[in-house]
Design a protein around this motif. Structure first.
Motif, PDB file in Angstrom:
ATOM      1  N   GLY A 179       3.381  -5.755  -5.357  1.00 58.73           N
ATOM      2  CA  GLY A 179       2.219  -5.039  -4.287  1.00 58.73           C
ATOM      3  C   GLY A 179       1.718  -4.217  -5.164  1.00 58.73           C
ATOM      4  N   ALA A 180       2.130  -3.022  -6.173  1.00 60.93           N
ATOM      5  CA  ALA A 180       1.730  -2.227  -7.051  1.00 60.93           C
ATOM      6  C   ALA A 180       1.127  -2.752  -8.097  1.00 60.93           C
ATOM      7  N   MET A 181       1.243  -3.911  -8.483  1.00 61.86           N
ATOM      8  CA  MET A 181       0.519  -4.590  -9.498  1.00 61.86           C
ATOM      9  C   MET A 181      -0.910  -5.163  -9.304  1.00 61.86           C
ATOM     10  N   LEU A 182      -1.173  -5.524  -7.866  1.00 60.67           N
ATOM     11  CA  LEU A 182      -2.265  -6.172  -7.435  1.00 60.67           C
ATOM     12  C   LEU A 182      -3.510  -5.203  -7.906  1.00 60.67           C
ATOM     13  N   ALA A 183      -3.450  -3.877  -7.449  1.00 56.60           N
ATOM     14  CA  ALA A 183      -4.555  -3.055  -7.761  1.00 56.60           C
ATOM     15  C   ALA A 183      -4.860  -3.069  -9.102  1.00 56.60           C
ATOM     16  N   ARG A 184      -4.069  -3.099 -10.204  1.00 57.71           N
ATOM     17  CA  ARG A 184      -4.441  -3.110 -11.572  1.00 57.71           C
ATOM     18  C   ARG A 184      -4.898  -4.348 -11.862  1.00 57.71           C
ATOM     19  N   ALA A 185      -4.523  -5.640 -11.204  1.00 56.80           N
ATOM     20  CA  ALA A 185      -4.964  -6.649 -11.865  1.00 56.80           C
ATOM     21  C   ALA A 185      -6.205  -7.367 -11.029  1.00 56.80           C
ATOM     22  N   VAL A 186      -6.741  -6.451 -10.103  1.00 53.48           N
ATOM     23  CA  VAL A 186      -7.917  -6.900  -9.380  1.00 53.48           C
ATOM     24  C   VAL A 186      -9.210  -7.257 -10.337  1.00 53.48           C
ATOM     25  N   SER A 187      -9.348  -6.593 -11.653  1.00 52.98           N
ATOM     26  CA  SER A 187     -10.520  -6.751 -12.461  1.00 52.98           C
ATOM     27  C   SER A 187     -10.075  -8.450 -13.158  1.00 52.98           C
ATOM     28  N   GLN A 188      -8.934  -8.788 -12.985  1.00 51.74           N
ATOM     29  CA  GLN A 188      -8.786 -10.110 -13.865  1.00 51.74           C
ATOM     30  C   GLN A 188      -8.705 -11.121 -12.805  1.00 51.74           C
ATOM     31  N   VAL A 189      -9.087 -11.068 -11.469  1.00 53.26           N
ATOM     32  CA  VAL A 189      -8.776 -12.086 -10.848  1.00 53.26           C
ATOM     33  C   VAL A 189     -10.053 -12.263  -9.628  1.00 53.26           C
ATOM     34  N   ASP A 190     -10.278 -13.454  -8.986  1.00 55.40           N
ATOM     35  CA  ASP A 190     -11.602 -13.439  -8.303  1.00 55.40           C
ATOM     36  C   ASP A 190     -11.182 -12.792  -6.906  1.00 55.40           C
ATOM     37  N   LEU A 191     -10.036 -12.728  -6.481  1.00 54.67           N
ATOM     38  CA  LEU A 191      -9.792 -12.316  -4.981  1.00 54.67           C
ATOM     39  C   LEU A 191      -8.277 -11.672  -5.174  1.00 54.67           C
ATOM     40  N   ALA A 192      -8.049 -10.596  -4.725  1.00 53.21           N
ATOM     41  CA  ALA A 192      -6.764 -10.167  -4.176  1.00 53.21           C
ATOM     42  C   ALA A 192      -6.699  -9.591  -2.913  1.00 53.21           C
ATOM     43  N   PHE A 193      -5.363  -9.481  -2.470  1.00 57.00           N
ATOM     44  CA  PHE A 193      -4.926  -9.070  -1.199  1.00 57.00           C
ATOM     45  C   PHE A 193      -4.254  -7.896  -1.522  1.00 57.00           C
ATOM     46  N   ILE A 194      -4.641  -6.583  -1.182  1.00 55.65           N
ATOM     47  CA  ILE A 194      -4.137  -5.398  -1.584  1.00 55.65           C
ATOM     48  C   ILE A 194      -3.608  -4.319  -0.451  1.00 55.65           C
ATOM     49  N   ASN A 207      -2.595   1.410   0.759  1.00 55.03           N
ATOM     50  CA  ASN A 207      -1.921   2.421  -0.243  1.00 55.03           C
ATOM     51  C   ASN A 207      -2.114   2.230  -1.537  1.00 55.03           C
ATOM     52  N   TYR A 208      -1.956   1.201  -1.814  1.00 57.21           N
ATOM     53  CA  TYR A 208      -2.257   0.717  -3.376  1.00 57.21           C
ATOM     54  C   TYR A 208      -3.650   0.745  -3.816  1.00 57.21           C
ATOM     55  N   ALA A 209      -4.411   0.024  -2.910  1.00 53.15           N
ATOM     56  CA  ALA A 209      -6.020   0.131  -3.320  1.00 53.15           C
ATOM     57  C   ALA A 209      -6.546   1.651  -3.410  1.00 53.15           C
ATOM     58  N   LEU A 210      -6.141   2.463  -2.439  1.00 52.67           N
ATOM     59  CA  LEU A 210      -6.826   3.842  -2.349  1.00 52.67           C
ATOM     60  C   LEU A 210      -6.161   4.407  -3.649  1.00 52.67           C
ATOM     61  N   GLU A 211      -4.840   4.544  -3.974  1.00 55.07           N
ATOM     62  CA  GLU A 211      -4.182   5.009  -5.300  1.00 55.07           C
ATOM     63  C   GLU A 211      -4.954   4.512  -6.477  1.00 55.07           C
ATOM     64  N   ALA A 212      -5.699   3.452  -6.485  1.00 55.20           N
ATOM     65  CA  ALA A 212      -6.363   2.970  -7.480  1.00 55.20           C
ATOM     66  C   ALA A 212      -7.483   3.066  -7.351  1.00 55.20           C
ATOM     67  N   GLY A 213      -8.155   3.844  -6.704  1.00 56.71           N
ATOM     68  CA  GLY A 213      -9.751   4.413  -6.539  1.00 56.71           C
ATOM     69  C   GLY A 213     -10.505   2.848  -5.921  1.00 56.71           C
ATOM     70  N   ILE A 214     -10.036   2.181  -5.299  1.00 61.39           N
ATOM     71  CA  ILE A 214     -10.818   0.930  -4.911  1.00 61.39           C
ATOM     72  C   ILE A 214     -11.291   1.372  -3.619  1.00 61.39           C
ATOM     73  N   ASP A 215     -12.437   1.011  -3.257  1.00 62.09           N
ATOM     74  CA  ASP A 215     -13.235   1.375  -2.130  1.00 62.09           C
ATOM     75  C   ASP A 215     -12.818   0.293  -0.783  1.00 62.09           C
ATOM     76  N   THR A 216     -11.875   0.716  -0.330  1.00 65.07           N
ATOM     77  CA  THR A 216     -11.546  -0.175   0.931  1.00 65.07           C
ATOM     78  C   THR A 216     -12.703  -0.538   2.028  1.00 65.07           C
ATOM     79  N   ASP A 217     -13.717   0.291   1.962  1.00 64.89           N
ATOM     80  CA  ASP A 217     -14.851  -0.170   2.970  1.00 64.89           C
ATOM     81  C   ASP A 217     -15.505  -1.239   2.311  1.00 64.89           C
TER      82      ASP A 217
END
Length: 122
Positions: free
Chosen positions: A38-53, A56-66
């Motif tokens: 789980g914690a790796m997904l937010a860091r890998a999001v720029s390297q994949v086409d799609l990720a399920f995060i 809490n991990y998305a928000l910590e990584a600054g990803i806009d969940t909206d």
């Protein structure tokens, strides 16, 4: 399960939260599914086409969940639990922690900090 609910894949048992890529019976879009911690997904999001995060991990990584394409709502599937061994369940420290974690103050903290993007499970 989210891909199955969105009609993008078919699972052998669509309601089984323990489903893995081995349980996929149809993958018409030919998604390459790779499980990551789980914690790796937010860091890998720029390297994949799609990720399920998890939020809490998305928000910590600054990803806009909206801006998420799919959002799981209205389920208690991933609520976290405080558990203890049977021999220490009545330990005063465990009981104090349980009371604190289930307090109105913690509920309000979760609601305020995460602005409804993470819901308290109690």
């Amino acid at each position: 399960m989210l891909l199955s609910e969105a009609g993008l894949i078919t699972l052998k048992h669509p309601e089984d939260p323990q489903s893995t890529q081995k349980d996929i019976t149809a993958n018409p879009h030919h998604f390459k599914i790779r499980p990551l911690e789980g914690a790796m997904l937010a860091r890998a999001v720029s390297q994949v086409d799609l990720a399920f995060i998890f939020a809490n991990y998305a928000l910590e990584a600054g990803i806009d969940t909206d801006k998420a394409l799919i959002v799981e709502k209205g389920k208690n599937l991933y609520i976290e639990y405080l558990v203890a061994r049977p021999d220490n369940i009545n330990d005063p420290g465990i009981q104090k922690l349980a009371k604190a974690l289930n307090s109105d103050a913690v509920r309000q903290f979760i609601l305020t900090k995460y602005q409804g993007k993470i819901a308290p499970g109690f």
